[in-house]
Motif scaffolding. Structure first.
Motif, PDB file in Angstrom:
ATOM      1  N   LEU A 187     -24.461  23.534  61.357  1.00 14.16           N
ATOM      2  CA  LEU A 187     -25.009  22.258  60.905  1.00 14.16           C
ATOM      3  C   LEU A 187     -25.225  22.323  59.404  1.00 14.16           C
ATOM      4  CD1 LEU A 187     -26.370  19.471  61.706  1.00 14.16           C
ATOM      5  CD2 LEU A 187     -28.531  20.745  61.776  1.00 14.16           C
ATOM      6  N   ARG A 188     -24.904  21.226  58.719  1.00 15.21           N
ATOM      7  CA  ARG A 188     -25.235  21.066  57.314  1.00 15.21           C
ATOM      8  C   ARG A 188     -26.137  19.832  57.186  1.00 15.21           C
ATOM      9  NH1 ARG A 188     -22.960  25.162  57.985  1.00 15.21           N
ATOM     10  NH2 ARG A 188     -20.966  25.845  57.091  1.00 15.21           N
ATOM     11  N   VAL A 189     -27.222  19.986  56.462  1.00 14.82           N
ATOM     12  CA  VAL A 189     -28.117  18.865  56.177  1.00 14.82           C
ATOM     13  C   VAL A 189     -28.132  18.697  54.663  1.00 14.82           C
ATOM     14  CG1 VAL A 189     -30.396  17.872  56.511  1.00 14.82           C
ATOM     15  CG2 VAL A 189     -29.485  19.473  58.210  1.00 14.82           C
ATOM     16  N   ILE A 190     -27.820  17.498  54.191  1.00  7.78           N
ATOM     17  CA  ILE A 190     -27.537  17.282  52.768  1.00  7.78           C
ATOM     18  C   ILE A 190     -28.368  16.126  52.220  1.00  7.78           C
ATOM     19  CG2 ILE A 190     -25.700  16.865  51.077  1.00  7.78           C
ATOM     20  CD1 ILE A 190     -23.690  17.656  53.257  1.00  7.78           C
ATOM     21  N   TYR A 196     -32.182  15.945  37.074  1.00 12.60           N
ATOM     22  CA  TYR A 196     -32.337  14.497  37.166  1.00 12.60           C
ATOM     23  C   TYR A 196     -32.188  13.871  35.785  1.00 12.60           C
ATOM     24  CZ  TYR A 196     -34.385   9.908  37.783  1.00 12.60           C
ATOM     25  OH  TYR A 196     -34.591   8.555  37.788  1.00 12.60           O
ATOM     26  N   SER A 197     -31.405  12.804  35.722  1.00 12.24           N
ATOM     27  CA  SER A 197     -31.199  12.080  34.473  1.00 12.24           C
ATOM     28  C   SER A 197     -31.640  10.636  34.666  1.00 12.24           C
ATOM     29  CB  SER A 197     -29.718  12.119  34.073  1.00 12.24           C
ATOM     30  OG  SER A 197     -29.424  11.136  33.105  1.00 12.24           O
ATOM     31  N   ARG A 198     -32.347  10.082  33.697  1.00 16.31           N
ATOM     32  CA  ARG A 198     -32.777   8.688  33.790  1.00 16.31           C
ATOM     33  C   ARG A 198     -31.611   7.717  33.747  1.00 16.31           C
ATOM     34  NH1 ARG A 198     -37.951   7.226  33.055  1.00 16.31           N
ATOM     35  NH2 ARG A 198     -37.334   5.298  31.992  1.00 16.31           N
ATOM     36  N   THR A 199     -30.462   8.167  33.264  1.00  7.00           N
ATOM     37  CA  THR A 199     -29.304   7.275  33.175  1.00  7.00           C
ATOM     38  C   THR A 199     -28.398   7.351  34.397  1.00  7.00           C
ATOM     39  OG1 THR A 199     -28.077   8.956  31.942  1.00  7.00           O
ATOM     40  CG2 THR A 199     -29.293   7.315  30.668  1.00  7.00           C
ATOM     41  N   THR A 200     -28.296   8.519  35.012  1.00  7.97           N
ATOM     42  CA  THR A 200     -27.356   8.672  36.135  1.00  7.97           C
ATOM     43  C   THR A 200     -28.010   9.107  37.432  1.00  7.97           C
ATOM     44  OG1 THR A 200     -26.852  10.956  35.485  1.00  7.97           O
ATOM     45  CG2 THR A 200     -25.456   9.207  34.573  1.00  7.97           C
ATOM     46  N   GLY A 201     -29.315   9.416  37.436  1.00  2.00           N
ATOM     47  CA  GLY A 201     -29.974   9.838  38.651  1.00  2.00           C
ATOM     48  C   GLY A 201     -29.837  11.331  38.888  1.00  2.00           C
ATOM     49  N   TYR A 202     -29.849  11.731  40.146  1.00  2.00           N
ATOM     50  CA  TYR A 202     -29.757  13.147  40.492  1.00  2.00           C
ATOM     51  C   TYR A 202     -28.375  13.690  40.140  1.00  2.00           C
ATOM     52  CZ  TYR A 202     -34.139  12.526  42.966  1.00  2.00           C
ATOM     53  OH  TYR A 202     -35.448  12.248  43.275  1.00  2.00           O
ATOM     54  N   GLN A 203     -28.350  14.922  39.703  1.00  2.00           N
ATOM     55  CA  GLN A 203     -27.120  15.533  39.213  1.00  2.00           C
ATOM     56  C   GLN A 203     -26.394  16.380  40.254  1.00  2.00           C
ATOM     57  OE1 GLN A 203     -26.163  14.803  35.758  1.00  2.00           O
ATOM     58  NE2 GLN A 203     -27.628  13.313  36.538  1.00  2.00           N
ATOM     59  N   GLY A 204     -26.955  16.508  41.439  1.00  2.00           N
ATOM     60  CA  GLY A 204     -26.313  17.354  42.442  1.00  2.00           C
ATOM     61  C   GLY A 204     -26.895  17.145  43.816  1.00  2.00           C
ATOM     62  N   ASN A 205     -26.825  18.209  44.621  1.00  2.00           N
ATOM     63  CA  ASN A 205     -27.223  18.121  46.026  1.00  2.00           C
ATOM     64  C   ASN A 205     -27.913  19.376  46.508  1.00  2.00           C
ATOM     65  OD1 ASN A 205     -24.425  16.489  45.878  1.00  2.00           O
ATOM     66  ND2 ASN A 205     -25.864  15.516  47.281  1.00  2.00           N
ATOM     67  N   VAL A 206     -28.858  19.190  47.404  1.00  2.00           N
ATOM     68  CA  VAL A 206     -29.434  20.276  48.190  1.00  2.00           C
ATOM     69  C   VAL A 206     -28.696  20.305  49.523  1.00  2.00           C
ATOM     70  CG1 VAL A 206     -31.488  21.070  49.424  1.00  2.00           C
ATOM     71  CG2 VAL A 206     -31.697  20.145  47.100  1.00  2.00           C
ATOM     72  N   VAL A 207     -28.261  21.504  49.933  1.00  2.00           N
ATOM     73  CA  VAL A 207     -27.538  21.665  51.199  1.00  2.00           C
ATOM     74  C   VAL A 207     -28.222  22.745  52.025  1.00  2.00           C
ATOM     75  CG1 VAL A 207     -25.350  22.228  52.320  1.00  2.00           C
ATOM     76  CG2 VAL A 207     -25.350  21.027  50.115  1.00  2.00           C
ATOM     77  N   VAL A 208     -28.571  22.408  53.260  1.00  2.00           N
ATOM     78  CA  VAL A 208     -29.116  23.366  54.216  1.00  2.00           C
ATOM     79  C   VAL A 208     -27.983  23.815  55.144  1.00  2.00           C
ATOM     80  CG1 VAL A 208     -30.692  23.680  56.162  1.00  2.00           C
ATOM     81  CG2 VAL A 208     -31.435  22.418  54.129  1.00  2.00           C
ATOM     82  N   TYR A 209     -27.850  25.120  55.310  1.00  2.00           N
ATOM     83  CA  TYR A 209     -26.884  25.723  56.226  1.00  2.00           C
ATOM     84  C   TYR A 209     -27.643  26.265  57.432  1.00  2.00           C
ATOM     85  CZ  TYR A 209     -23.715  25.856  52.163  1.00  2.00           C
ATOM     86  OH  TYR A 209     -22.941  25.527  51.074  1.00  2.00           O
ATOM     87  N   ALA A 210     -27.195  25.894  58.635  1.00  2.00           N
ATOM     88  CA  ALA A 210     -27.856  26.374  59.847  1.00  2.00           C
ATOM     89  C   ALA A 210     -26.815  26.601  60.945  1.00  2.00           C
ATOM     90  CB  ALA A 210     -28.907  25.362  60.317  1.00  2.00           C
ATOM     91  N   HIS A 211     -27.169  27.436  61.931  1.00  2.00           N
ATOM     92  CA  HIS A 211     -26.268  27.650  63.072  1.00  2.00           C
ATOM     93  C   HIS A 211     -27.064  27.551  64.366  1.00  2.00           C
ATOM     94  CE1 HIS A 211     -27.873  31.760  62.802  1.00  2.00           C
ATOM     95  NE2 HIS A 211     -27.431  31.938  64.035  1.00  2.00           N
ATOM     96  N   LEU A 212     -26.364  27.242  65.447  1.00  2.00           N
ATOM     97  CA  LEU A 212     -26.985  27.022  66.748  1.00  2.00           C
ATOM     98  C   LEU A 212     -27.526  28.342  67.320  1.00  2.00           C
ATOM     99  CD1 LEU A 212     -27.345  24.700  68.915  1.00  2.00           C
ATOM    100  CD2 LEU A 212     -25.366  25.722  70.069  1.00  2.00           C
ATOM    101  N   THR A 213     -28.804  28.331  67.668  1.00  2.00           N
ATOM    102  CA  THR A 213     -29.417  29.535  68.260  1.00  2.00           C
ATOM    103  C   THR A 213     -30.037  29.290  69.620  1.00  2.00           C
ATOM    104  OG1 THR A 213     -31.392  29.075  66.921  1.00  2.00           O
ATOM    105  CG2 THR A 213     -29.844  30.699  66.056  1.00  2.00           C
ATOM    106  N   GLY A 214     -29.942  28.055  70.101  1.00  2.00           N
ATOM    107  CA  GLY A 214     -30.489  27.777  71.419  1.00  2.00           C
ATOM    108  C   GLY A 214     -30.292  26.326  71.794  1.00  2.00           C
ATOM    109  N   SER A 215     -30.657  26.012  73.039  1.00  2.00           N
ATOM    110  CA  SER A 215     -30.624  24.628  73.527  1.00  2.00           C
ATOM    111  C   SER A 215     -31.540  24.533  74.725  1.00  2.00           C
ATOM    112  CB  SER A 215     -29.186  24.208  73.897  1.00  2.00           C
ATOM    113  OG  SER A 215     -28.703  25.008  74.965  1.00  2.00           O
TER     114      SER A 215
END
Length: 216
Positions: A187-190, A196-215
């Protein structure tokens, strides 16, 4: 601010736009506030991938689940409990966004992998909107080992464990690493992040990496 369409490598994600999500959240709240003091948390270097992070990961992975659309995502460590809506691609080939006025709504790429089946499932959401923090405002504060739960329409709950939390400048966004094929359920959560720039907003992304460990 949307990047052009490029094919990712994963089965089921063959048509996903390799885009950053900064176009989804231009930082209107920070712009209105004018001080920048309420910027969302960003992950530390300690939460990034390390060479031995995935050693033995296949043994720790739970068996893949059959395909089923997701309806809700919960991340207890940062108090996220939000419904999920399906996301497609825009006419220009970029990933669409959940409605900005619904701050507690996230989206998943519904033409790709469903969370819990083998492959890379994608969930994205706003960090803020014009009124203040949105669903993934605190995503950058998440730590390795945290739990993410996804309620699926077939009645099962897919349980993921966070492997890493990283932040990228939009110019260096690693499309293949984020969207590419995976031999196990991942799973990726983005959301938006980075500078941060006042003219263009956020300059990138935070990405969480996860894998299935149960259900359950």
């Amino acid at each position: 601010m949307r990047r052009r369409f490029r094919r990712a490598g994963g089965p089921g994600n063959a048509a996903i736009a390799a885009v950053t999500v900064c176009a989804l959240c231009a930082g209107m709240w920070l712009l209105r506030d004018g001080t920048g003091t309420q910027a969302p948390p960003q992950p530390s270097a300690a939460q990034a991938h390390a060479e031995d992070d995935d050693r033995g990961a296949d043994r720790a992975s739970a068996p893949a689940l059959p395909p089923s659309p997701p309806d809700r995502i919960r991340i207890p460590a940062i108090e996220v409990d939000a419904p999920l809506t399906g996301l497609g691609l825009t006419r220009t080939g970029s990933l669409d966004a959940p409605p900005a006025d619904r701050e507690n709504l996230a989206g998943w790429y519904e033409a790709g992998t469903t969370p819990g089946e083998t492959g890379t499932a994608i969930v994205a959401g706003h960090v803020d909107n014009a009124d203040g923090p949105a669903v993934f405002y605190s995503l950058g504060a998440l730590r390795k080992g945290s739990v993410i739960e996804v309620d699926r329409r077939d009645g099962t709950v897919a349980v993921f464990t966070v492997d890493a939390v990283e932040v990228y400048d939009a110019r260096d966004f690693p499309d293949g690493k984020v969207y590419g094929a995976a031999p196990r359920p991942e799973l990726r959560v983005i959301t938006c992040g980075g500078g941060y720039s006042r003219t263009t907003g956020y300059q990138g992304n935070v990405v969480v990496y996860a894998h299935l460990t149960g259900s359950r």
